[in-house]
Motif scaffolding. Structure first.
Motif, PDB file in Angstrom:
ATOM      1  N   GLY A 199     -12.994  28.386  12.174  1.00  0.00           N
ATOM      2  CA  GLY A 199     -12.981  29.820  11.900  1.00  0.00           C
ATOM      3  C   GLY A 199     -11.632  30.475  12.079  1.00  0.00           C
ATOM      4  O   GLY A 199     -11.521  31.697  11.962  1.00  0.00           O
ATOM      5  N   GLY A 200     -10.598  29.679  12.335  1.00  0.00           N
ATOM      6  CA  GLY A 200      -9.282  30.268  12.554  1.00  0.00           C
ATOM      7  C   GLY A 200      -8.588  30.664  11.270  1.00  0.00           C
ATOM      8  O   GLY A 200      -7.861  31.665  11.232  1.00  0.00           O
ATOM      9  N   ILE A 201      -8.789  29.912  10.223  1.00  0.00           N
ATOM     10  CA  ILE A 201      -8.172  30.205   8.927  1.00  0.00           C
ATOM     11  C   ILE A 201      -9.234  30.610   7.909  1.00  0.00           C
ATOM     12  O   ILE A 201      -9.116  31.636   7.247  1.00  0.00           O
ATOM     13  CB  ILE A 201      -7.375  28.986   8.427  1.00  0.00           C
ATOM     14  N   LEU A 202     -10.272  29.805   7.793  1.00  0.00           N
ATOM     15  CA  LEU A 202     -11.384  30.115   6.900  1.00  0.00           C
ATOM     16  C   LEU A 202     -12.525  30.714   7.726  1.00  0.00           C
ATOM     17  O   LEU A 202     -13.100  30.026   8.574  1.00  0.00           O
ATOM     18  CB  LEU A 202     -11.867  28.848   6.187  1.00  0.00           C
ATOM     19  N   PRO A 203     -12.844  31.993   7.544  1.00  0.00           N
ATOM     20  CA  PRO A 203     -13.924  32.608   8.324  1.00  0.00           C
ATOM     21  C   PRO A 203     -15.239  31.854   8.150  1.00  0.00           C
ATOM     22  O   PRO A 203     -15.547  31.350   7.064  1.00  0.00           O
ATOM     23  CB  PRO A 203     -14.019  34.031   7.742  1.00  0.00           C
ATOM     24  N   LEU A 204     -16.012  31.778   9.222  1.00  0.00           N
ATOM     25  CA  LEU A 204     -17.248  31.008   9.187  1.00  0.00           C
ATOM     26  C   LEU A 204     -18.259  31.587   8.203  1.00  0.00           C
ATOM     27  O   LEU A 204     -19.092  30.845   7.670  1.00  0.00           O
ATOM     28  CB  LEU A 204     -17.865  30.938  10.590  1.00  0.00           C
ATOM     29  N   ASP A 205     -18.190  32.891   7.955  1.00  0.00           N
ATOM     30  CA  ASP A 205     -19.165  33.471   7.018  1.00  0.00           C
ATOM     31  C   ASP A 205     -18.857  33.106   5.566  1.00  0.00           C
ATOM     32  O   ASP A 205     -19.628  33.449   4.659  1.00  0.00           O
ATOM     33  CB  ASP A 205     -19.248  34.990   7.193  1.00  0.00           C
ATOM     34  N   HIS A 206     -17.744  32.407   5.326  1.00  0.00           N
ATOM     35  CA  HIS A 206     -17.446  31.902   3.990  1.00  0.00           C
ATOM     36  C   HIS A 206     -18.064  30.524   3.757  1.00  0.00           C
ATOM     37  O   HIS A 206     -18.018  30.008   2.641  1.00  0.00           O
ATOM     38  CB  HIS A 206     -15.932  31.799   3.771  1.00  0.00           C
ATOM     39  N   ILE A 211     -23.932  24.950   7.531  1.00  0.00           N
ATOM     40  CA  ILE A 211     -22.668  24.481   8.114  1.00  0.00           C
ATOM     41  C   ILE A 211     -22.101  25.528   9.069  1.00  0.00           C
ATOM     42  O   ILE A 211     -21.589  25.197  10.137  1.00  0.00           O
ATOM     43  CB  ILE A 211     -21.656  24.161   6.989  1.00  0.00           C
ATOM     44  N   ALA A 212     -22.216  26.799   8.697  1.00  0.00           N
ATOM     45  CA  ALA A 212     -21.740  27.872   9.569  1.00  0.00           C
ATOM     46  C   ALA A 212     -22.506  27.895  10.889  1.00  0.00           C
ATOM     47  O   ALA A 212     -21.927  28.102  11.965  1.00  0.00           O
ATOM     48  CB  ALA A 212     -21.867  29.219   8.864  1.00  0.00           C
TER      49      ALA A 212
END
Length: 263
Positions: A199-206, A211-212
Motif C-alpha cells: 500500500g505504499g505506492i499502489l493503494p490497497l483499494d486499487h 487480494i486487498a
C-alpha cells in the motif's frame, strides 16, 4: 583447591549475568556495524532504491498530491516502509544467510553469545543503517518536493521501531532456517510482494477485493498504514496498524529465536 573451584564457578556464573549479556550484545553490535560497513554494494542498493522510488514517483506525479501539499506527503510514509523492509528483511537476511553458509555463525555459536543476543545485535545494527535511510529520504523530500513534517514524531518512531523488529526478525528467521540460496530467492520474492501489496505506492483499494483483504493482514501494509496515519494530516490514530504490527513483531521474533541455527 576448594577455593579455586569456588572462584572458577563464580567466574563462570558471572558470564551469564544480564550485565555480561549486555556487554556481549554491545560487542557483537560493533562487529555487525563493521561488517555492514564493508558490504558497500549492499548498503548502496539499500540506500539508493528507496530514494530512487521516491524521486521517480514524486517527479512523475502519478500519485495525487493532497490539497496544499506535495506528492511526497503521500509517498514518503510508504517509501519509508519499503526502506525498512529492504534493510531488515533483504539486506540483513541475505547477509546473515551467507554468514551461516560460510561458517561465520558456527564460530560465533562456540562463544558465550546466545541466539537471542546475536539477533538483538543484528537488529540494533540495522537500526543504525535505517537512521541513515530515514535522514536521506527526509532530506530529499524536503529539498526537492517541499515536504514538511506533520503528525506525531513519537508514534512515527514507534512504527519504525516495530517495523524494524518485524522485518529484521523475518530476514533472520529465513537466514537461520533456510539455505543461503533459498534465503536470497525468498527475501527478494517477498520484497516484491510487499512492494505490490504494502500500500505504499499502489493503494490497497486499487487491488481486487480478496487480494486487498489479504494485504490488510500483512506486516508490510500494517507498517505503511501506521506511518501514513501518523505522518499525513487529518488521519485517525493508527490503533489497528500498530497493534497488528506489534503482533507480527512478537510472532516473527519468537520464531526467529526458536528456529535460528548456527550452521
Amino acid at each position: 583447591m576448594a577455593t579455586n573451584t569456588s572462584l572458577t564457578t563464580a567466574e563462570m556464573s558471572s558470564k551469564n549475568t544480564p550485565a555480561s549479556a549486555g556487554r556481549q550484545i554491545l560487542k557483537q553490535t560493533q562487529f555487525e556495524l563493521l561488517l555492514t560497513s564493508r558490504r558497500g554494494e549492499n548498503i548502496l542498493v539499500t540506500l539508493i532504491i528507496p530514494i530512487m522510488l521516491l524521486i521517480f514517483f514524486a517527479s512523475l506525479k502519478v500519485i495525487p498530491a493532497p490539497k496544499g501539499g506535495s506528492a511526497a506527503t503521500e509517498l514518503l510514509p510508504g517509501i519509508l516502509a519499503i526502506a525498512i523492509i529492504a534493510a531488515g528483511m533483504v539486506n540483513l537476511g541475505i547477509a546473515t544467510a551467507y554468514e551461516r553458509h560460510y561458517g561465520v555463525l558456527k564460530r560465533l555459536g562456540s562463544s558465550p553469545l546466545s541466539r537471542s543476543g546475536l539477533i538483538s545485535a543484528k537488529i540494533i545494527s540495522i537500526l543504525a543503517l535505517e537512521i541513515v535511510q530515514v535522514v536521506l529520504l527526509i532530506i530529499v523530500a524536503i529539498a526537492f518536493y517541499g515536504w514538511r513534517p506533520v503528525g506525531s514524531l513519537p508514534i512515527a518512531l514507534l512504527a519504525l521501531l516495530l517495523g524494524t523488529v518485524t522485518f529484521s526478525a523475518l530476514g533472520l528467521a529465513m537466514a537461520g532456517g533456510l539455505r543461503a540460496e533459498m534465503t536470497l530467492a525468498g527475501a527478494n520474492a517477498l520484497f516484491l510482494v510487499f512492494i505490490l501489496l504494502g500500500g505504499g505506492i499502489l493503494p490497497l483499494d486499487h487491488l481486487p477485493a480478496p487480494i486487498a483483504a489479504l494485504a490488510q493482514l500483512l506486516p508490510a501494509a500494517a507498517l505503511t498504514q501506521a506511518l501514513q496515519q501518523t505522518m499525513i494530516a487529518d488521519q485517525p490514530f493508527p490503533t489497528y496498524p500498530l497493534l497488528l504490527l506489534a503482533l507480527w513483531a512478537i510472532i516473527i521474533l519468537f520464531v526467529a529465536i526458536r528456529t535460528f541455527k548456527w550452521e
